[in-house]
Design a protein around this motif. Structure first.
Motif, short mmCIF file in Angstrom:
data_model
loop_
_atom_site.label_atom_id
_atom_site.label_comp_id
_atom_site.label_asym_id
_atom_site.label_seq_id
_atom_site.Cartn_x
_atom_site.Cartn_y
_atom_site.Cartn_z
N ILE A 1 -0.54 -3.96 11.08
CA ILE A 1 0.02 -5.01 10.20
C ILE A 1 -0.35 -4.68 8.76
CG2 ILE A 1 0.01 -7.47 9.61
CD1 ILE A 1 -0.76 -8.07 12.52
N ALA A 2 -1.61 -4.30 8.56
CA ALA A 2 -2.06 -3.92 7.20
C ALA A 2 -1.25 -2.74 6.68
CB ALA A 2 -3.55 -3.59 7.20
N MET A 3 -1.03 -1.76 7.56
CA MET A 3 -0.26 -0.57 7.15
C MET A 3 1.16 -0.95 6.76
SD MET A 3 -1.66 2.05 10.02
CE MET A 3 -0.58 3.41 9.63
N ARG A 4 1.74 -1.85 7.55
CA ARG A 4 3.11 -2.28 7.24
C ARG A 4 3.15 -2.94 5.86
NH1 ARG A 4 4.51 -6.72 10.99
NH2 ARG A 4 3.77 -7.96 9.25
N GLU A 5 2.16 -3.79 5.58
CA GLU A 5 2.12 -4.48 4.29
C GLU A 5 1.95 -3.49 3.14
OE1 GLU A 5 2.80 -7.61 3.68
OE2 GLU A 5 3.16 -7.94 5.82
N LEU A 6 1.27 -2.39 3.42
CA LEU A 6 1.02 -1.37 2.38
C LEU A 6 2.15 -0.34 2.31
CD1 LEU A 6 -2.76 -0.81 3.14
CD2 LEU A 6 -1.85 -1.66 0.97
N GLY A 7 3.10 -0.44 3.24
CA GLY A 7 4.18 0.55 3.28
C GLY A 7 3.71 1.89 3.79
N LEU A 8 2.63 1.90 4.56
CA LEU A 8 2.14 3.16 5.14
C LEU A 8 2.85 3.39 6.47
CD1 LEU A 8 -1.71 2.78 4.58
CD2 LEU A 8 -0.09 4.11 3.21
N GLN A 9 3.13 4.65 6.72
CA GLN A 9 3.85 4.97 7.93
C GLN A 9 2.93 4.92 9.14
OE1 GLN A 9 5.84 8.74 7.83
NE2 GLN A 9 6.86 8.22 9.75
N ALA A 10 3.34 4.15 10.13
CA ALA A 10 2.56 4.11 11.37
C ALA A 10 2.78 5.41 12.13
CB ALA A 10 2.99 2.93 12.22
N PRO A 11 1.73 5.93 12.77
CA PRO A 11 1.92 7.15 13.56
C PRO A 11 2.92 6.92 14.68
CG PRO A 11 -0.35 6.36 13.68
CD PRO A 11 0.40 5.40 12.83
N ALA A 12 3.62 7.97 15.05
CA ALA A 12 4.61 7.85 16.12
C ALA A 12 3.94 7.45 17.42
CB ALA A 12 5.33 9.18 16.29
N LYS A 13 4.63 6.65 18.21
CA LYS A 13 4.09 6.21 19.51
C LYS A 13 3.95 7.40 20.46
CE LYS A 13 4.04 1.52 19.81
NZ LYS A 13 3.54 1.38 18.46
N ALA A 14 2.96 7.30 21.34
CA ALA A 14 2.74 8.37 22.30
C ALA A 14 3.89 8.42 23.29
CB ALA A 14 1.44 8.13 23.04
#
Ligand code: URA
Length: 273
Positions: free
Chosen positions: A260-273
């Motif tokens: 959630i924090a990453m989304r708010e910062l516009g950081l890309q979440a790592p791809a799902k396994a």
């Protein structure tokens, strides 16, 4: 001619193994495709002392039921009118001085002001220094700090890019939870630091940080999983790393909070396994 293979010293190997295990626990299996910076932070501060004396680590209360309590009002913004964040933080540190404002100073070795970038977009708030932090004067340098470093790296960030501070700046005896008068005496300085840094996102690590930032005491379950606001910053509540060390099954939940924090910062979440 083939490049000589790099031999890692035992403590680096241990840190690497710990980090790989952490990623697996999060369900991340393709982290090796991510930028190198996220998995290369082997020079983890405090690692040596952790491996030598695990018994010196803080013990935190189970984060289960927390009785309701009178809300604590956030104090007015009193940050010095200085445009350079680093200079403003130095002024706050000077104002704190050799603090004797609460009883915690009696057991203090080093006051733990905070650490990281004065211009951080992301700021973590913990509870209070433990033995390692008290010895080094830096936040989150013990075993819980090692896990926090891993969490920061999993977000694709470097520890130096974020800012880390605590509700109280002196170690509570036996690592107990800070008393309300101690936290209420010290927290205004944290609030000043946050006002200077003006992070886009604050992550409250555990119930104490959530309580004193949000001014309300609620079980973590009711505070996690959503975005709160705190004086212009987004605030996300998650588990304290020390709790995650005791109950690693909750790491996936914590990772969901960090996403959630990453989304708010516009950081890309790592791809799902
Ligand atoms: N736990 C905290 O809450 N803060 C620290 O700095 C270290 C451990």
């Amino acid at each position: 001619m083939p490049a000589p293979s790099r031999v890692l010293d035992p403590s680096t190997q241990q840190a690497l193994a710990e980090r790989l295990r952490f990623y697996r626990e999060l369900g991340l299996t393709d982290f090796y495709r991510r930028p190198a910076q996220a998995i290369q932070q082997m020079d983890v501060p405090g690692l040596a002392s952790e491996t030598q004396d695990p018994s010196s680590q803080p013990i935190y209360p189970q984060e289960t039921e927390i009785p309701p309590r009178k809300p604590i009002a956030a104090p007015p913004a009193v940050a010095p009118a200085v445009t350079d964040s680093a200079a403003a933080l130095r002024i706050i540190r000077e104002q704190i001085g050799e603090c004797t404002r609460c009883a915690l100073h009696t057991g203090r070795n080093e006051l733990v002001f905070g650490d990281g970038s004065p211009d951080a977009r992301l700021l973590f708030v913990g509870e209070g220094p433990g033995a390692d932090e008290d010895a080094q004067g830096l936040p989150f340098v013990g075993k819980a700090g090692q896990l926090l470093n891993n969490m920061i790296a999993a977000m694709g960030l470097k520890r130096e890019e974020v800012y880390i501070a605590n509700v109280v700046k002196c170690r509570p005896p036996q690592n107990r939870t800070p008393e309300p008068d101690e936290a209420n005496t010290c927290a205004p300085f944290l609030f000043q630091q946050i006002d200077v840094i003006r992070p886009e996102v604050i992550v409250a690590l555990g119930a104490t940080a959530a309580t004193y930032l949000l001014g309300q005491r609620q079980p973590l379950a009711g505070l996690r999983g959503r975005v709160h606001t705190w004086r212009g910053s987004k605030l996300i509540v998650t588990y304290h790393p020390a709790f995650l060390l005791r109950d690693p099954r909750q790491k996936k939940e914590a990772w969901a909070d960090l996403q959630i924090a990453m989304r708010e910062l516009g950081l890309q979440a790592p791809a799902k396994a």
